[in-house]
Design a protein around this motif. Structure first.
Motif, PDB file in Angstrom:
ATOM      1  N   GLU A  84       9.237  10.602  10.530  1.00 49.01           N
ATOM      2  CA  GLU A  84       9.924  11.581   9.685  1.00 49.01           C
ATOM      3  C   GLU A  84      10.034  11.088   8.243  1.00 49.01           C
ATOM      4  O   GLU A  84       9.932  11.859   7.296  1.00 49.01           O
ATOM      5  N   GLY A  85      10.223   9.805   8.049  1.00 47.02           N
ATOM      6  CA  GLY A  85      10.404   9.280   6.696  1.00 47.02           C
ATOM      7  C   GLY A  85       9.118   9.207   5.897  1.00 47.02           C
ATOM      8  O   GLY A  85       9.141   9.260   4.658  1.00 47.02           O
ATOM      9  N   LEU A  86       7.965   9.085   6.572  1.00 46.35           N
ATOM     10  CA  LEU A  86       6.696   8.912   5.866  1.00 46.35           C
ATOM     11  C   LEU A  86       6.273  10.165   5.113  1.00 46.35           C
ATOM     12  O   LEU A  86       5.712  10.083   4.016  1.00 46.35           O
ATOM     13  N   VAL A  87       6.557  11.343   5.684  1.00 46.05           N
ATOM     14  CA  VAL A  87       6.116  12.603   5.092  1.00 46.05           C
ATOM     15  C   VAL A  87       6.661  12.780   3.674  1.00 46.05           C
ATOM     16  O   VAL A  87       5.945  13.178   2.755  1.00 46.05           O
ATOM     17  N   GLY A  88       7.913  12.446   3.466  1.00 47.53           N
ATOM     18  CA  GLY A  88       8.519  12.640   2.152  1.00 47.53           C
ATOM     19  C   GLY A  88       8.040  11.668   1.094  1.00 47.53           C
ATOM     20  O   GLY A  88       8.188  11.925  -0.110  1.00 47.53           O
ATOM     21  N   THR A 117      -3.944   8.101  -3.213  1.00 51.42           N
ATOM     22  CA  THR A 117      -4.023   6.669  -2.913  1.00 51.42           C
ATOM     23  C   THR A 117      -3.650   5.832  -4.133  1.00 51.42           C
ATOM     24  O   THR A 117      -3.569   6.335  -5.258  1.00 51.42           O
ATOM     25  N   LYS A 118      -3.442   4.545  -3.906  1.00 51.27           N
ATOM     26  CA  LYS A 118      -3.105   3.636  -5.007  1.00 51.27           C
ATOM     27  C   LYS A 118      -4.270   3.438  -5.962  1.00 51.27           C
ATOM     28  O   LYS A 118      -4.087   3.328  -7.182  1.00 51.27           O
ATOM     29  N   LYS A 119      -5.484   3.369  -5.392  1.00 52.24           N
ATOM     30  CA  LYS A 119      -6.651   3.027  -6.200  1.00 52.24           C
ATOM     31  C   LYS A 119      -7.764   4.039  -5.984  1.00 52.24           C
ATOM     32  O   LYS A 119      -7.891   4.632  -4.921  1.00 52.24           O
ATOM     33  N   THR A 120      -8.583   4.182  -7.021  1.00 51.28           N
ATOM     34  CA  THR A 120      -9.809   4.974  -6.949  1.00 51.28           C
ATOM     35  C   THR A 120     -10.917   4.172  -7.618  1.00 51.28           C
ATOM     36  O   THR A 120     -10.695   3.527  -8.659  1.00 51.28           O
ATOM     37  N   VAL A 156      -1.313  -1.243  11.022  1.00 53.98           N
ATOM     38  CA  VAL A 156      -1.172   0.117  10.489  1.00 53.98           C
ATOM     39  C   VAL A 156      -0.195   0.127   9.328  1.00 53.98           C
ATOM     40  O   VAL A 156      -0.438   0.760   8.290  1.00 53.98           O
ATOM     41  N   ALA A 157       0.937  -0.568   9.461  1.00 51.18           N
ATOM     42  CA  ALA A 157       1.923  -0.625   8.381  1.00 51.18           C
ATOM     43  C   ALA A 157       1.333  -1.259   7.129  1.00 51.18           C
ATOM     44  O   ALA A 157       1.523  -0.758   6.001  1.00 51.18           O
ATOM     45  N   ASN A 158       0.597  -2.353   7.300  1.00 54.59           N
ATOM     46  CA  ASN A 158      -0.022  -3.029   6.148  1.00 54.59           C
ATOM     47  C   ASN A 158      -1.073  -2.143   5.486  1.00 54.59           C
ATOM     48  O   ASN A 158      -1.187  -2.095   4.252  1.00 54.59           O
ATOM     49  N   ALA A 159      -1.843  -1.424   6.320  1.00 55.82           N
ATOM     50  CA  ALA A 159      -2.892  -0.557   5.782  1.00 55.82           C
ATOM     51  C   ALA A 159      -2.289   0.603   4.993  1.00 55.82           C
ATOM     52  O   ALA A 159      -2.779   0.966   3.922  1.00 55.82           O
ATOM     53  N   LEU A 160      -1.238   1.209   5.506  1.00 61.29           N
ATOM     54  CA  LEU A 160      -0.568   2.309   4.798  1.00 61.29           C
ATOM     55  C   LEU A 160       0.006   1.825   3.475  1.00 61.29           C
ATOM     56  O   LEU A 160      -0.106   2.500   2.438  1.00 61.29           O
ATOM     57  N   SER A 161       0.627   0.662   3.480  1.00 64.16           N
ATOM     58  CA  SER A 161       1.222   0.109   2.262  1.00 64.16           C
ATOM     59  C   SER A 161       0.152  -0.248   1.230  1.00 64.16           C
ATOM     60  O   SER A 161       0.360  -0.074   0.020  1.00 64.16           O
ATOM     61  N   ASP A 162      -0.995  -0.746   1.705  1.00 63.13           N
ATOM     62  CA  ASP A 162      -2.076  -1.158   0.803  1.00 63.13           C
ATOM     63  C   ASP A 162      -2.830   0.047   0.229  1.00 63.13           C
ATOM     64  O   ASP A 162      -3.365  -0.022  -0.875  1.00 63.13           O
ATOM     65  N   THR A 163      -2.862   1.155   0.980  1.00 65.57           N
ATOM     66  CA  THR A 163      -3.669   2.307   0.579  1.00 65.57           C
ATOM     67  C   THR A 163      -2.888   3.310  -0.257  1.00 65.57           C
ATOM     68  O   THR A 163      -3.411   3.851  -1.246  1.00 65.57           O
ATOM     69  N   TYR A 164      -1.630   3.559   0.095  1.00 69.80           N
ATOM     70  CA  TYR A 164      -0.872   4.639  -0.538  1.00 69.80           C
ATOM     71  C   TYR A 164       0.276   4.094  -1.388  1.00 69.80           C
ATOM     72  O   TYR A 164       0.828   3.022  -1.106  1.00 69.80           O
ATOM     73  N   ILE A 192       3.485   4.003  -1.841  1.00 72.76           N
ATOM     74  CA  ILE A 192       4.794   4.214  -1.234  1.00 72.76           C
ATOM     75  C   ILE A 192       5.580   2.902  -1.330  1.00 72.76           C
ATOM     76  O   ILE A 192       5.029   1.813  -1.162  1.00 72.76           O
ATOM     77  N   PRO A 193       6.896   2.985  -1.629  1.00 73.77           N
ATOM     78  CA  PRO A 193       7.688   1.752  -1.813  1.00 73.77           C
ATOM     79  C   PRO A 193       7.839   0.942  -0.539  1.00 73.77           C
ATOM     80  O   PRO A 193       7.965  -0.287  -0.579  1.00 73.77           O
ATOM     81  N   HIS A 194       7.863   1.626   0.607  1.00 77.93           N
ATOM     82  CA  HIS A 194       7.983   0.930   1.881  1.00 77.93           C
ATOM     83  C   HIS A 194       7.428   1.832   2.983  1.00 77.93           C
ATOM     84  O   HIS A 194       7.267   3.037   2.785  1.00 77.93           O
TER      85      HIS A 194
END
Length: 555
Positions: A490-494, A137-140, A445-453, A455-457
Motif C-alpha cells: 500500500e505504501g509503494l503506490v504513493g 526512474t532515477k536514471k536514463t 527486490v527492495a534493493n532493486a526498487l531503491s536503486d531503480t526508482y 523513492i526515499p525508502h
C-alpha cells in the motif's frame, strides 16, 4: 526519422570522391592525435569494431539486469569525458568501421533525473506510446552516434538531445525500457554506414545490456510516401520488422486488428482491378503503363499490389548498388533546388536498372527516364494511397521489440518483479543463486526498487504467491525461474511517479481514441476533453475554431 532501407546493400562500394577521401583522412588523423594525447597522460582508449562490440557478452558476472549491466559497460568499454552536457556525465567508446576504416565515437550520456526540473523528469515518448503507467526512474541513458561531420568534434553540443540527424539515438530508462529515437544511414546523410549496420549494432547493445523492451515511432518518408506503408504492404511488416519490431500502438484509435486487416486488404488488391478502377481517371493511363512496364521486366507474374511493390523495392535496391557513387557526384555538381535534385537522382536510379533489364529493348534512355518520372509522380507521392483510403494503416506508427527475460546461467534464478497495482507499473529484474531463501529474494527486490526508482525508502511489501512461506525457506521448487512475481504494497503506490502524471489529458475523440497518442489535439470549450485536429478537418497550421465543441457536447 529517416532510415536507410536498402534491401541488398553489403556489396555496395563507398564513394571515392576527393571530398570523401579527405574527410576519411582527417578523421583518422584526428583520432591518432587524440590517442597520442591520452598515451602521454598515461590513459588508454579502447578501440572496438562496430560489428564486434558486444557481439558476445564481454561483461563478466551472472546475467545482470540492465541497471547493473550498463554500469559494467561504462566501466569496461568506455572512456569518461572531461566535460558535461546539462550537468550529465558523458562516456565515449571509439568504434572502427571495417569497410571504410573511419573511427566513429559512440557517446553514452547518463542523465540523473533528480538534477532535472519536475517537468523534465517525465518522458513524453513513454506517455504517447502507451506507457503512461510506467514509473519514473532515477536514471536514463542516452546512446548517441552523431552524423559523420560531427565525429571529429571534441565535445557534444548543448542541443544534442534535440537533433534528429544522429546516425543513432537511443534512450533507455533505468528499468530497461526505452525508445529508439532515430537511425540514419546512407540515404539519411552518412557517407560510410548503412542503416542496417547501425540497426544491427543497436539490437546487439540492447540484447547484451539486458534491455527489456524498446519502442520506435516510424514516421520516415520517401518524399511524401510513408515508408512503413511500402514495406508493410510489400513484406507484411515495416522495415523495423526485420529486427523483430512488432505493432505496439496506433494513432487515431487504430488497433492491431485494424492494422493487420488493412495490410491484407491492400496486399491482395489485383493489379488488373486497379487498372480498371483507374481507367476513367486522369492518372489511369500512367498507372496502366507503369504496371505493364514492371510486368515486362519481371520474370515471374505480378498479380497483386504486394507483388508489384516487392518487385519495385528489389530492383530499386539493385539500382542503388550501381548508382550510389554517380548519385553522390550528381548531388555535388547539381545547381538546381534540393527537391529537383532528389527527383533527378531517383529517376537515374530507376533508369539505370531499366537499362540493365532492357539491353535489347528499343526504348531510349530519355524514354526510360520519362517513365521513371511518371513512377515517381504517381506512386511515390501517395496519390494511390490517398485514393485507397489507408488511414487505418497509416495511423500505426509505434512498434516495439521485447527481449525475453530468459535464464542463460546455470544454477541461477531470474525473476521479474512488478508492482501489483493497475495504475502504476514499476518493474525490476533480480537474479539470485539457485539455492537461496525467501528472505534473500525480498532483500534483492527492495534493493532493486531503491536503486531503480526515486523513492526515499522501500515500504513493507509482500510477494504474491509466497505469503505462506517462511523467510528461511528455500525458493528452489517453490517458484520457477523466469517467472513474473507480483509485489503488493500500500505504501509503494504513493511514492512512485508515472510518466502519464505530467500533461495528462482527457482524450475523447470520435475516432475512438481515449488516450493522448502524440497527435495534434484541440480542447472542447464545454467539457474540457481533447480531440484530434485531423478528425475535425482542422490543419495543424490553422487556429482552433472558436468555440470548439466535441461531438458529445454538440449532441
Amino acid at each position: 526519422m529517416w532510415v536507410d532501407r536498402n534491401v541488398e546493400e553489403q556489396a555496395v562500394t563507398f564513394p571515392k570522391g576527393a571530398s570523401c577521401s579527405r574527410r576519411r583522412k582527417e578523421n583518422q588523423q584526428q583520432w591518432r592525435l587524440h590517442l597520442r594525447k591520452l598515451a602521454r597522460r598515461g590513459r588508454e582508449c579502447q578501440i572496438s569494431s562496430l560489428s564486434v562490440l558486444l557481439e558476445t557478452s564481454t561483461l563478466p558476472g551472472i546475467r545482470l539486469p540492465f541497471r547493473d549491466k550498463v554500469k559494467k559497460f561504462l566501466q569496461q568499454c568506455t572512456e569518461a569525458e572531461d566535460y558535461e552536457v546539462h550537468r550529465m556525465s558523458i562516456w565515449r567508446t571509439l568504434l572502427v568501421h571495417e569497410k571504410s576504416g573511419v573511427h566513429i565515437p559512440l557517446y553514452t550520456v547518463e542523465e540523473l533525473l533528480v538534477n532535472n526540473s519536475t517537468s523534465e523528469r517525465y518522458c513524453d515518448r513513454c506517455r504517447i506510446t502507451g506507457w503512461r503507467n510506467l514509473c519514473v526512474t532515477k536514471k536514463t541513458y542516452h546512446f548517441i552516434i552523431s552524423i559523420d561531420e560531427e565525429w571529429n568534434k571534441s565535445s557534444l553540443d548543448e542541443d544534442v538531445f534535440n537533433l534528429k540527424s544522429h546516425l543513432l539515438y537511443g534512450v533507455v530508462h533505468g528499468d530497461g525500457c526505452g525508445h529508439l529515437v532515430c537511425i540514419n544511414g546512407i540515404e539519411g546523410g552518412s557517407k560510410y554506414i548503412f542503416g542496417s549496420e547501425i540497426m544491427d549494432f543497436w539490437v546487439r547493445i540492447c540484447k547484451n545490456l539486458q534491455v527489456r523492451k524498446i519502442t520506435v515511432e516510424d514516421v520516415s518518408k520517401k518524399k511524401s510516401m510513408e515508408l512503413r506503408l511500402l514495406f508493410g504492404i510489400a513484406y507484411g511488416n515495416p522495415w523495423f520488422g526485420k529486427s523483430e519490431y512488432e505493432f505496439f500502438s496506433g494513432s487515431f484509435g487504430v488497433k492491431e486488428s485494424d492494422y493487420k486487416t488493412s495490410i491484407k486488404n491492400i496486399q491482395s488488391l489485383e493489379l488488373d482491378a486497379i487498372v480498371k478502377d483507374f481507367s476513367n481517371t486522369q492518372q489511369g493511363k500512367e498507372i496502366e503503363r507503369i504496371i505493364s512496364m514492371y510486368r515486362d521486366w519481371c520474370e515471374a507474374r505480378l498479380r497483386t499490389f504486394q507483388d508489384l511493390l516487392r518487385f519495385m523495392l528489389t530492383i530499386k535496391s539493385r539500382a542503388i548498388k550501381k548508382s550510389i557513387t554517380a548519385a553522390s557526384a550528381h548531388l555535388a555538381s547539381c545547381s538546381s533546388s534540393a527537391k529537383t535534385v532528389e527527383d533527378n537522382i531517383s529517376v537515374k536510379l530507376f533508369s539505370t536498372v531499366a537499362s540493365s533489364k532492357l539491353k535489347n529493348s528499343r526504348w531510349t534512355q530519355s524514354r526510360l527516364e520519362e517513365t521513371a518520372k511518371q513512377i515517381m509522380t504517381v506512386l511515390w507521392r501517395r496519390r494511390l494511397a490517398t485514393v485507397l483510403k489507408m488511414d487505418e494503416f497509416l495511423g500505426n506508427k509505434h512498434f516495439i521489440k521485447d527481449w525475453p527475460l530468459g535464464d542463460e546461467e546455470d544454477h541461477a534464478l531470474t525473476f521479474f518483479c512488478i508492482s501489483d497495482d493497475d495504475k502504476s507499473e514499476a518493474g525490476v529484474t533480480v537474479q539470485l543463486q539457485e539455492y537461496t531463501e525467501v528472505l534473500n529474494l525480498k532483500c534483492e527486490v527492495a534493493n532493486a526498487l531503491s536503486d531503480t526508482y526515486d523513492i526515499p525508502h522501500v515500504p513493507d511489501f509482500q510477494i504474491v504467491g509466497l505469503e505462506g512461506l517462511n523467510n528461511e525457506e528455500e525458493l528452489s521448487g517453490k517458484v520457477k525461474s523466469d517467472a513474473e512475481l507480483r509485489v503488493t504494497s500500500e505504501g509503494l503506490v504513493g511514492l512512485l511517479k508515472r510518466h502519464g502524471d505530467f500533461k495528462e489529458r482527457d482524450v475523447v475523440c470520435k475516432c475512438g481514441a481515449m488516450e493522448d497518442d502524440g497527435e495534434s489535439l484541440m480542447q472542447c470549450k464545454s467539457c474540457d476533453s481533447w480531440q484530434h485536429r485531423r478528425c475535425h478537418n482542422i490543419k495543424d497550421t490553422e487556429n482552433d475554431p472558436w468555440p470548439h465543441l466535441c461531438t458529445s457536447c454538440l449532441g
